[in-house]
Design an enzyme around this catalytic site. Sequence first.
Site, PDB file in Angstrom:
ATOM      1  N   ASN A 291       0.760  -0.939  -0.002  1.00  0.00           N
ATOM      2  CA  ASN A 291      -0.018   0.047  -0.020  1.00  0.00           C
ATOM      3  C   ASN A 291       0.781   1.397  -0.011  1.00  0.00           C
ATOM      4  OD1 ASN A 291      -2.969   1.091   0.516  1.00  0.00           O
ATOM      5  ND2 ASN A 291      -1.780   2.170   1.795  1.00  0.00           N
ATOM      6  N   ASP A 292       1.645   1.270   1.108  1.00  0.00           N
ATOM      7  CA  ASP A 292       2.249   2.740   1.254  1.00  0.00           C
ATOM      8  C   ASP A 292       3.322   2.927   0.355  1.00  0.00           C
ATOM      9  OD1 ASP A 292       0.553   3.297   3.400  1.00  0.00           O
ATOM     10  OD2 ASP A 292       1.846   2.172   4.739  1.00  0.00           O
ATOM     11  N   VAL A 293       4.063   1.785   0.109  1.00  0.00           N
ATOM     12  CA  VAL A 293       5.341   1.889  -0.923  1.00  0.00           C
ATOM     13  C   VAL A 293       4.946   1.927  -2.435  1.00  0.00           C
ATOM     14  CG1 VAL A 293       6.641   0.309   0.449  1.00  0.00           C
ATOM     15  CG2 VAL A 293       5.436  -0.665  -1.206  1.00  0.00           C
ATOM     16  N   VAL A 294       3.572   2.050  -2.547  1.00  0.00           N
ATOM     17  CA  VAL A 294       3.143   2.212  -4.022  1.00  0.00           C
ATOM     18  C   VAL A 294       2.351   3.501  -4.134  1.00  0.00           C
ATOM     19  CG1 VAL A 294       3.436   0.058  -5.120  1.00  0.00           C
ATOM     20  CG2 VAL A 294       1.389   0.569  -4.032  1.00  0.00           C
TER      21      VAL A 294
ATOM     22  N   SER B 216       0.210   2.262   7.691  1.00  0.00           N
ATOM     23  CA  SER B 216       0.440   3.557   8.236  1.00  0.00           C
ATOM     24  C   SER B 216      -0.908   4.283   8.187  1.00  0.00           C
ATOM     25  CB  SER B 216       1.366   4.420   7.050  1.00  0.00           C
ATOM     26  OG  SER B 216       0.779   4.650   6.000  1.00  0.00           O
TER      27      SER B 216
END
Length: 475
Positions: free
Chosen positions: A401-404, A442
Amino acid sequence: MPDIIIKILYMVSCIFFIRGIKLLGKTDTARKGNLYSSIGMLVACVTVLGEKQVLGSWSMNPLENGYVYIAAAIVIGSIIGAVWSKKVEMTGMPQLVALFNGFGGLSSLLVAVAQYVCQEKGDYFTAVSLGLTIAIGAIAFTGSVVAWGKLSGKAFKKNITIPAKNLLNAILCVIGLAGIVAYSFFTAENPFGLAKIEFYGVAVTTVVFLLLGFTMVIPIGGGDMPVIISFLNALSGLAAAFAGFAINNTVLVVSGCLVGASGLILTLIMCKAMNRKFANLLFKSFGAKKKAGATGPAKEPTAMSVEDAYVILEAAKNVVIVPGYGMAVAQAQHAVKELCDKLEANGAEVNFAIHPVAGRMPGHMNVLLAEANVPYEQLKTADEMNPQMSNVDVAIIIGANDVVNPDAIHDESSPIYGMPIVNAFECKTVFVLKRGKGTGFSGLENPLFTNDNTVMIYGDAKSTVSQLVSEFDAQ
């Protein structure tokens, strides 16, 4: 055992440690590195058991024989470690690593306390080293317990804010350092008339730094947990190094410095990967703040069936797989390897884009994929893959989720703005495999999921990937 033999064996042990850490830097040599490090530890332990001070604990009375207690500790610890490691799932590995860091800090703390109880204080350097061992070991222990609670979801589930936390931590630190000074530089005949000032110094240092480990880590958000695990690992190594100074053990100093230095380097690498300053990690909390957006109905993600997704994949010539924690939860790594093989057999080029903080600990995705025998050459960093993303036919995001999240590039108001990501949004088609519409660790919404070139495939990742494999087999 003669002192010269002990020194030589310690040197041999240190060489094995250094060589082992060097080999651990690459996937194809990691197992050999682990073996070398284990041999080094075996040599060190046997050497310690052969030292004069330890040999002096030999007695015909089992209750007074130090070797009996050492053997019992080894057997009990080995059984617990073997059973625990065998039962833990890959999703539980990050919190297990966090606990291992904590136990390392606790062991150093106990060594220092035992040294205080059993022997004279020694010179100022030794006394200060003992105090710092207690301080750093205590922080590593309670900080790791908090990290374990956050990662496992068994404690500290909600974000906890401590008012004026930096001031509180500074006060605790000053009090704890004062305890070290009281122990190290004052004797029973001190100007304050305190007969037990050394005891009070050790007690205050222990209690205060145990509390400091808690107050330092508890406000840190889940998005920073991979970094904090690396930092706590560095602290456990540093505590071991100071313990080596306190008990005059060379191999403990060397091994502790190796762990501390490598952990600190990894922490800085992780901070760079998240565009986070190390000071901000400790003194500022990562807040998943909801940004104020336009009112009105939000755009809904487009869902797609596995059968329709297969049609697109079957025509793809360039595929990138972006794994995340969801792949670990679903234990889908072996199914992903099968899909990778099917795509390659169909003529597609397949690569994996691995973000440094994907998962819950450093290298989490690399470990999972290595377990599934994915070739190391296919595991690419975000920096390696991002220049090619616009030419990729299909990106398959599995639980990330957060890394893309493209807000890291496009939205200056986002808490993750400036964080390097995998630029999956540039691909021609993006498949997102998720259980539901929830946010990442996050707590941030991801606008990638509502892009025109993105389709959602809801369900268990392992089941979804297995169905895609079945579609290829059916043709």
